[in-house]
Write a protein that holds these residues in place. Structure first.
Motif, PDB file in Angstrom:
ATOM      1  N   HIS A   1       7.896   3.814   2.207  1.00 52.74           N
ATOM      2  CA  HIS A   1       9.003   3.183   2.938  1.00 52.74           C
ATOM      3  C   HIS A   1      10.045   2.625   1.971  1.00 52.74           C
ATOM      4  CE1 HIS A   1      11.028   0.696   5.958  1.00 52.74           C
ATOM      5  NE2 HIS A   1      10.919  -0.321   5.114  1.00 52.74           N
ATOM      6  N   VAL A   2       9.605   1.873   0.979  1.00 49.31           N
ATOM      7  CA  VAL A   2      10.517   1.269   0.003  1.00 49.31           C
ATOM      8  C   VAL A   2      11.263   2.343  -0.783  1.00 49.31           C
ATOM      9  CG1 VAL A   2      10.625  -0.124  -2.103  1.00 49.31           C
ATOM     10  CG2 VAL A   2       9.217  -0.872  -0.176  1.00 49.31           C
TER      11      VAL A   2
ATOM     12  N   GLU B   1      11.135  -6.997   3.410  1.00 42.44           N
ATOM     13  CA  GLU B   1      10.494  -7.533   4.612  1.00 42.44           C
ATOM     14  C   GLU B   1       9.257  -6.750   5.030  1.00 42.44           C
ATOM     15  OE1 GLU B   1      14.082  -9.845   6.977  1.00 42.44           O
ATOM     16  OE2 GLU B   1      13.535  -7.828   7.625  1.00 42.44           O
ATOM     17  N   ALA B   2       9.011  -5.622   4.387  1.00 47.26           N
ATOM     18  CA  ALA B   2       7.849  -4.805   4.746  1.00 47.26           C
ATOM     19  C   ALA B   2       6.638  -5.067   3.864  1.00 47.26           C
ATOM     20  CB  ALA B   2       8.216  -3.322   4.678  1.00 47.26           C
ATOM     21  N   VAL B   3       6.774  -5.900   2.823  1.00 51.25           N
ATOM     22  CA  VAL B   3       5.680  -6.113   1.867  1.00 51.25           C
ATOM     23  C   VAL B   3       5.260  -7.576   1.858  1.00 51.25           C
ATOM     24  CG1 VAL B   3       6.492  -4.211   0.437  1.00 51.25           C
ATOM     25  CG2 VAL B   3       7.234  -6.532  -0.085  1.00 51.25           C
ATOM     26  N   GLY B   4       4.115  -7.846   1.217  1.00 51.66           N
ATOM     27  CA  GLY B   4       3.607  -9.206   1.097  1.00 51.66           C
ATOM     28  C   GLY B   4       4.317  -9.983   0.015  1.00 51.66           C
TER      29      GLY B   4
ATOM     30  N   ILE C   1      12.635   6.523   8.143  1.00 52.92           N
ATOM     31  CA  ILE C   1      12.539   5.116   7.747  1.00 52.92           C
ATOM     32  C   ILE C   1      12.211   4.255   8.971  1.00 52.92           C
ATOM     33  CG2 ILE C   1      13.867   3.138   6.891  1.00 52.92           C
ATOM     34  CD1 ILE C   1      15.409   5.078   5.118  1.00 52.92           C
ATOM     35  N   SER C   2      11.379   3.246   8.795  1.00 51.60           N
ATOM     36  CA  SER C   2      11.005   2.341   9.887  1.00 51.60           C
ATOM     37  C   SER C   2      11.891   1.102   9.882  1.00 51.60           C
ATOM     38  CB  SER C   2       9.540   1.911   9.745  1.00 51.60           C
ATOM     39  OG  SER C   2       8.677   3.028   9.765  1.00 51.60           O
TER      40      SER C   2
ATOM     41  N   GLY D   1       0.817  -1.200   0.000  1.00 48.96           N
ATOM     42  CA  GLY D   1       0.000   0.000   0.000  1.00 48.96           C
ATOM     43  C   GLY D   1       0.852   1.250   0.000  1.00 48.96           C
ATOM     44  N   PHE D   2       0.213   2.392   0.174  1.00 55.11           N
ATOM     45  CA  PHE D   2       0.923   3.675   0.131  1.00 55.11           C
ATOM     46  C   PHE D   2       2.038   3.741   1.173  1.00 55.11           C
ATOM     47  CE2 PHE D   2       1.346   8.126   1.543  1.00 55.11           C
ATOM     48  CZ  PHE D   2       1.771   8.695   0.349  1.00 55.11           C
TER      49      PHE D   2
END
Length: 527
Positions: free
Chosen positions: A48-49, A204-207, A262-263, A42-43
């Motif tokens: 983030h990416v 690692e933050a996406v599906g 950044i997270s 998502g947004f």
């Protein structure tokens, strides 16, 4: 009357609170939270990416700056001795007196010109680039351990950018070739954390549906960094030191202005037992995606404190050790070809800035084509096919070498080389994505760092082959082609990972893979 209403309402509130307290906890893994509640992409994850992937530009710049700083510039005869110079031109500058010729761009245009790394000192010119990649090799191991254990992905990127900025600036102050070589080594060590951590932090933050595309997205910014080099190098072409000074400012600005937004990876936080922080990161992504996490959600800790899972090593499981060894062998060939072909552009008899620009532009279709194909085809097939095409193209360059030598360059040779480089770039990018998907969170960064080490080892040897190519271009092209084809063959022994879930620990992945392979084995027995 108001007091009666208040009393009437109060039991309802208390009942609601009791109901919420009595509601069963919804315990999910990070993978399940992303797929079911946050959204596969998502947004929030796009932003983030994007912020994470910007750092790939500095990785490209520090890696490929030697194309300009360590290049052998053009030379010309001086006016006072032009006749004697032309009569000895077949012997080159080595057969002339030092005062009979001069460097076209001046002595400060490259390290070769400033320190006269020619003739009997020719092979010294390849040492700084080799030491840079050896530094990257050692730095990859160090940054991989830091990212998986102590610092996490985000802080390791910050450390790498800051150290990269410092070492780049110090490189510009080098008084001689040996100090320059040492500083290139330290710069390689410093910047090695950028690529491996940015790739893992982004994916690692996406599906699972978007992992391949997100992995390729970072390489797009690597291409942007590659493309920016000729733009930076041309105005500073009379001073190689100025290039390094400019390149030192960019990662410093990124560290101050971008990294704070950044997270950290929620998967890494969960593996470290910091589940509350993982929920905060996932809540942030969900909010930006227009979603909301359940109030009773909790993240299951994949690492048990009473067992040895925390101490799991990549080498503790035979299947994991076997996979990383195969990847490392394939990575050696890919790194050798990918970086070697870029450095070998000086052996194409074309303008250096033009050929570097062409190769950089070929990275763009490589990224986009790779992103599209990763949605429809398996990683193993794509990597092998890309490696074969790159190898065949390198070998075909030999057919046009004689024609290129007779003229000022063969566009046919340049075209074949560009296609080969595009295929090598695709193989390079896909291999990274493949590595991310083959290993679980608790060793993922270390696995990527091990792959990075062999990529850098191949790259460290490539400059010497390029130096040999100045004497015989055919030798370098044959070696590049053979190693590329060999790398493509190695993935025969690896499993396919397209649409497979990302696991958190080696133990979890081993159990799940055995479980998923059991039905297939039963079907074969029935057949």
């Amino acid at each position: 009357m108001d007091e009666l209403q208040e009393l009437a309402v109060q039991p309802g509130v208390e009942q609601l609170q009791e109901a919420n307290a009595a509601a069963p906890r919804l315990e999910l893994t990070v993978e399940e939270v992303i797929e079911e509640h946050v959204g596969s992409l998502g947004f929030g994850q796009v932003v983030h990416v994007f912020l994470v992937s910007l750092a790939w530009m500095f990785d490209a710049q520090s890696t490929l700056v030697t194309i300009f700083s360590d290049a052998e510039p053009s030379w010309r005869c001086t006016g006072s001795s032009s006749s004697s110079c032309s009569s000895s031109s077949s012997a080159g500058m080595c057969g002339l007196d030092r005062g009979a010729w001069e460097w076209v761009g001046g002595r400060k245009s490259s390290i070769i010109a400033e320190w006269d790394l020619i003739c009997d000192k020719k092979f010294i010119a390849g040492i700084p680039a080799s030491l840079f990649f050896i530094g990257s090799l050692l730095g990859s191991a160090a940054h991989g351990v830091l990212a998986d254990t102590y610092l996490g992905r985000k802080k390791t990127v910050l450390l790498s950018c800051l150290l990269g900025a410092i070492t780049s600036f110090l490189t510009a102050l080098s008084p001689n070739i040996w100090v320059y070589t040492l500083l290139r080594f330290t710069n390689g060590f410093a910047r090695s954390g950028i690529g491996i951590c940015c790739l893992v932090l982004a994916t690692e933050a996406v599906g699972r549906k978007w992992r391949g595309q997100v992995g390729q997205y970072g390489f797009f910014f690597f291409t942007v960094g590659f493309l920016s080099l000729p733009i930076i190098a041309y105005p500073t072409r009379t001073s190689w030191r100025a290039i390094y000074k400019v390149l030192s400012l960019l990662p410093l600005a990124y560290s101050i202005l971008v990294i704070p937004f950044i997270s950290e990876s929620p998967r890494w936080l969960a593996v470290q037992g910091r589940t509350d922080e993982a929920i905060k990161v996932l809540t942030k992504f969900a909010k930006l995606n227009g979603r909301k996490l359940p109030s009773n959600l909790s993240i299951s800790n994949p690492v048990n404190t009473d067992d040895t899972t925390k101490a799991e090593s990549l080498w503790s499981r035979k299947w994991a050790a076997r996979r990383i060894i195969i990847l490392m062998v394939a990575g050696f060939g890919v790194g050798f070809v990918y970086y070697g072909v870029q450095l070998n552009v000086e052996n194409l008899n074309f303008n250096l800035y033009f050929t570097v620009g062409v190769n950089a532009l070929m990275e763009i279709p490589a990224v986009f084509l790779g992103s599209i194909l990763l949605s429809y085809a398996g990683r193993r097939v794509l990597f092998s096919a890309s490696s074969y095409i790159a190898g065949a193209s390198c070998i075909l360059c030999i057919l046009f070498a004689k024609k290129a030598a007779k003229s000022k360059g063969s566009f046919a040779q340049l075209g074949v080389e560009a296609v080969g480089f595009m295929a090598a770039s695709m193989a390079f990018d896909i291999l990274y994505v493949y590595c991310v998907e083959l290993f679980p969170t608790n060793v993922r960064n270390f696995a990527v760092s091990m792959l990075r080490q062999t990529l850098m080892l191949g790259a460290a040897i490539a400059p010497h082959l390029v130096s040999l190519g100045r004497l015989s271009p055919s030798i370098s092209f044959v070696m590049f082609g053979a190693l590329s084809i060999f790398s493509g063959l190695m993935t025969i022994w690896l499993p396919e990972t397209r649409n497979a879930p990302l696991f958190e620990t080696l133990e979890q992945q081993e159990k799940e893979e055995k479980r998923s392979s059991a039905p297939a084995a039963e079907m074969e027995m029935v057949a």
